[in-house]
Enzyme design. Structure first.
Site, PDB file in Angstrom:
ATOM      1  N   ASP A 274       0.861  -1.174   0.000  1.00 49.56           N
ATOM      2  CA  ASP A 274       0.000   0.000   0.000  1.00 49.56           C
ATOM      3  C   ASP A 274       0.909   1.240   0.000  1.00 49.56           C
ATOM      4  OD1 ASP A 274      -2.136   1.742   0.050  1.00 49.56           O
ATOM      5  OD2 ASP A 274      -3.217   0.711   1.632  1.00 49.56           O
ATOM      6  N   GLU A 472     -10.606   6.982   4.371  1.00 47.81           N
ATOM      7  CA  GLU A 472      -9.596   6.338   5.221  1.00 47.81           C
ATOM      8  C   GLU A 472      -9.656   6.865   6.659  1.00 47.81           C
ATOM      9  OE1 GLU A 472      -5.865   5.456   3.210  1.00 47.81           O
ATOM     10  OE2 GLU A 472      -6.777   5.985   1.298  1.00 47.81           O
TER      11      GLU A 472
HETATM   12  C1  BGC Z   1      -5.093   3.228   0.284  1.00 47.58           C
HETATM   13  C2  BGC Z   1      -5.257   2.215  -0.838  1.00 47.58           C
HETATM   14  C3  BGC Z   1      -5.110   2.882  -2.169  1.00 47.58           C
HETATM   15  C4  BGC Z   1      -3.789   3.615  -2.225  1.00 47.58           C
HETATM   16  C5  BGC Z   1      -3.518   4.295  -3.560  1.00 47.58           C
HETATM   17  C6  BGC Z   1      -3.872   4.102   0.104  1.00 47.58           C
HETATM   18  O1  BGC Z   1      -3.878   5.165   1.001  1.00 47.58           O
HETATM   19  O2  BGC Z   1      -5.016   2.549   1.516  1.00 47.58           O
HETATM   20  O3  BGC Z   1      -6.496   1.569  -0.720  1.00 47.58           O
HETATM   21  O4  BGC Z   1      -5.217   1.931  -3.194  1.00 47.58           O
HETATM   22  O5  BGC Z   1      -3.766   4.600  -1.199  1.00 47.58           O
HETATM   23  O6  BGC Z   1      -4.232   5.456  -3.716  1.00 47.58           O
END
Ligand code: BGC
Length: 612
Positions: A274, A472
């Site tokens: 990630d 998030e």
């Molecule tokens: C998230 C992921 C995402 C990635 C790319 C991260 O902060 O946890 O789900 O795919 O960013 O944007």
């Protein structure tokens, strides 16, 4: 034995390529960086294998044509062939998690929580097919979707990315979504990425990037189950979870990444980290790099820090702290996916069939999203049979989310944290716009809060309330600093705890203006139909009591018309709760329970949903 990803000829091609590649070329393939941090010249010079757009990151004015142009430039750089550079096409990744949601004018589908309520696997596959086409329209080949999280605590800011609190529906959906995206790995296909492996939805107290403490059996039953059909369906990539499992970060977890995922489950695609996910493994970035590679991560999402990443990994191979075999395995996996997907044979992005295609954001695509909205709505209350509404009713429409396409789309739409107002979501309809189209006698409150409701002119009010966009950790509900520290204690290296959305799941605390709007209108003698926009079930007892009818609309996306379709009875309610609805009066109200838990005492149980 699983069917191999590649034919014998393709396998030989991978082997030959790996034998030819220099260490710099191999490590470049393992590196993915954010578009803002790299230009085509650097991409070539460092042999970068992949570029991504983080939430909201876009070229120019965010038009489809500019996306194709950008990808074409990166592609051309990756395909140059000379003494120092091998022609290996880059793969471009994006979070197209509810449609190609980052791009202006895209069809925006309901977030996963709403799709869970529709419990319709065929619809899921069609949504994935449309999404694939809208991704391909921009010259992109890879989406970081579907999210297979089983969110167990709605205080988690990513609850809306989860189809359900129970693995049942998530498991029914996972392969269908992957099949819809990847198809036959031909012209209509994009590469899928199941995420976040593993246990993200089990995070304690719903803290984003926190700690999942479950036995191996429970981890498998709740959080791995949905991955099995997706792996059987041939999903090509897997993203690692920010979470820890029993105190150890997944990004450094050799058992979970290599022993279970790659060896036991025979996953033969590649594992991607990630966003800067290895940064939390150690206070020393140099050590973190080796921990991630040796645990089994193949491609590293390093947003900006890609030069130190490359230097450190090179150093590790030279020092023997990362073996050449591990590097070769990672690179073989990445090349295998690129080959299996046919990337080497594809023309440049500008010349691909779906690039700049007129179906992007088309009525045909929007109709699939509209159907998804219709099926996702859950009717929680209709005591006075106010619904379905007569189209001729003198309606009053109020509430802060009534005419706000940004709010109804939620996070991960145009910007990482979503947008507010109607200017950024092009196309589609707000909930008000959908009502107005079919109900000639409807008026929109000029004050939003309903103070202008007039019983001599309005018979019934529709009040659209709820959350405003978040994504998030910024969507977490956290009650005090101790919990922040608890999350932090699982994180080495730089600690990044985002500010929470609120400290309670009570709507009246998060958004007191909503109850005020409802009661202002009810006090005038006008009965209220409340429509809740939210990324999770909230504690709504007073709002529910004050309203005559109540609809959970989740985060419906761009097609607000789908709500009018159901409110006016053209389409019946069919959505059923895929999350239990907590009761504000119960002693565990602020720590919601799930179907099957001891002392399960929801206001509305899993599976609930009224019909006409
Ligand atoms: C998230 C992921 C995402 C990635 C790319 C991260 O902060 O946890 O789900 O795919 O960013 O944007």
């Amino acid at each position: 034995m699983k069917k191999p990803l590649l034919s014998a000829d393709q396998q030989q091609r991978v082997n030959e390529l790996v034998t030819t590649m220099t260490l710099a070329q191999k490590i470049g393939q393992m590196t993915q960086t954010e578009r803002m941090a790299i230009n085509p010249e650097q991409l070539k010079a460092y042999h970068i294998g992949s570029v991504l757009s983080g939430g909201g990151s876009c070229p120019g004015d965010n038009t489809v044509a500019e996306w194709v142009e950008m990808n074409d430039d990166y592609w051309a750089a990756s395909m140059e062939s000379d003494d120092d550079h091998l022609a290996i096409p880059l793969i471009y990744g994006i979070d197209a998690i509810h449609g190609n949601n980052n791009i202006k004018g895209a069809t925006v589908f309901p977030h996963n929580i709403g799709l869970g309520a529709s419990n319709d696997p065929d619809l899921i596959q069609r949504i994935a097919e449309v999404t694939a086409r809208e991704i391909l329209a921009t010259g992109v080949e890879w989406t970081f979707a579907p999210t297979l999280a089983v969110a167990r605590d709605s205080r988690w800011g990513r609850t809306y990315e989860s189809y359900s609190e129970d693995p049942e529906i998530v498991t029914r959906y996972s392969a269908r979504f992957v099949e819809g995206l990847q198809g036959n790995l031909g012209t209509d296909s994009v590469v899928a990425c199941v995420k976040h492996w593993v246990g993200d939805g089990g995070t304690t107290n719903g803290i984003d990037q926190g700690e999942t403490t479950l036995s191996r059996e429970e981890l498998e039953r709740l959080h791995m189950a949905a991955y099995f059909p997706a792996l059987d369906a041939g999903v090509l990539t897997v993203m690692v979870s920010f979470n820890s499992w029993q105190g150890d970060k997944c990004h450094g977890h050799k058992y979970l990444l290599t022993d279970v995922l790659k060896n036991e489950l025979e996953f033969d695609g590649y594992v991607i980290s990630d966003w800067d996910g290895i940064d939390y493994l150690s206070d020393y970035y140099y050590d973190a790099v080796a921990m991630g590679v040796n645990a089994g991560i193949d491609m590293f999402m390093v947003s900006e820090n890609w030069q130190p990443f490359i230097q450190h990994l090179t150093q590790h191979v030279e020092n023997g702290t990362v073996s050449v075999d591990r590097i070769d395995d990672a690179v073989s996996r990445i090349l295998s996916v690129k080959l299996a997907y046919g990337l080497f044979e594809k023309p440049r992005p500008k010349d691909r069939h779906w690039s700049n295609h007129s179906s992007f954001g088309s009525v045909e695509h929007r109709n699939v999203a509209r159907e998804a909205v219709q099926k996702s709505l859950v009717l929680l209350k209709n005591t006075e049979q106010l619904l379905p509404l007569d189209k001729q009713t003198k309606l009053f429409v109020a509430g802060k989310n009534a005419h706000n396409r940004g709010h109804q789309c939620g996070g991960f739409t145009i910007a990482w944290q979503g947008t507010s107002g109607n200017d950024f979501i092009l196309g589609g309809t707000s909930i008000w716009e959908g009502i107005k189209t079919v109900a000639p006698n409807a008026t929109l409150s000029a004050t939003e809060n309903g103070t202008d409701a007039d019983p001599s002119q309005h018979d019934i009010a529709i009040v659209v309330v709820g959350e405003t966009p978040y994504a998030e950790g910024m969507g977490d509900i956290r009650d005090g600093d101790d919990i922040v520290i608890q999350a932090g204690s699982q994180i080495n290296g730089s600690l990044k705890v985002l500010e929470a959305y609120g400290s309670s799941l009570e709507l009246a605390k998060l958004h007191p203006e909503d109850l005020e709007t409802i009661t202002t209108i009810v006090a005038k003698g006008i009965p209220v139909i409340a429509v809740l926009i939210s990324g999770r079930p909230l504690l709504i007892n007073p709002e529910l009591d004050a309203s005559s009818a109540f609809v959970a609309a989740w985060l419906p996306g761009s097609e607000g018309q789908g709500i009018a379709d159901v409110l006016f009875g053209d389409i019946p309610f069919s959505g059923k709760l895929s999350f239990s609805w907590p009761d504000g009066r119960s002693k565990n109200a602020d720590k919601p329970l799930n179907r099957g838990d001891k002392e399960y005492n929801p206001l509305f149980p899993y599976g609930y949903g009224l019909t006409y």
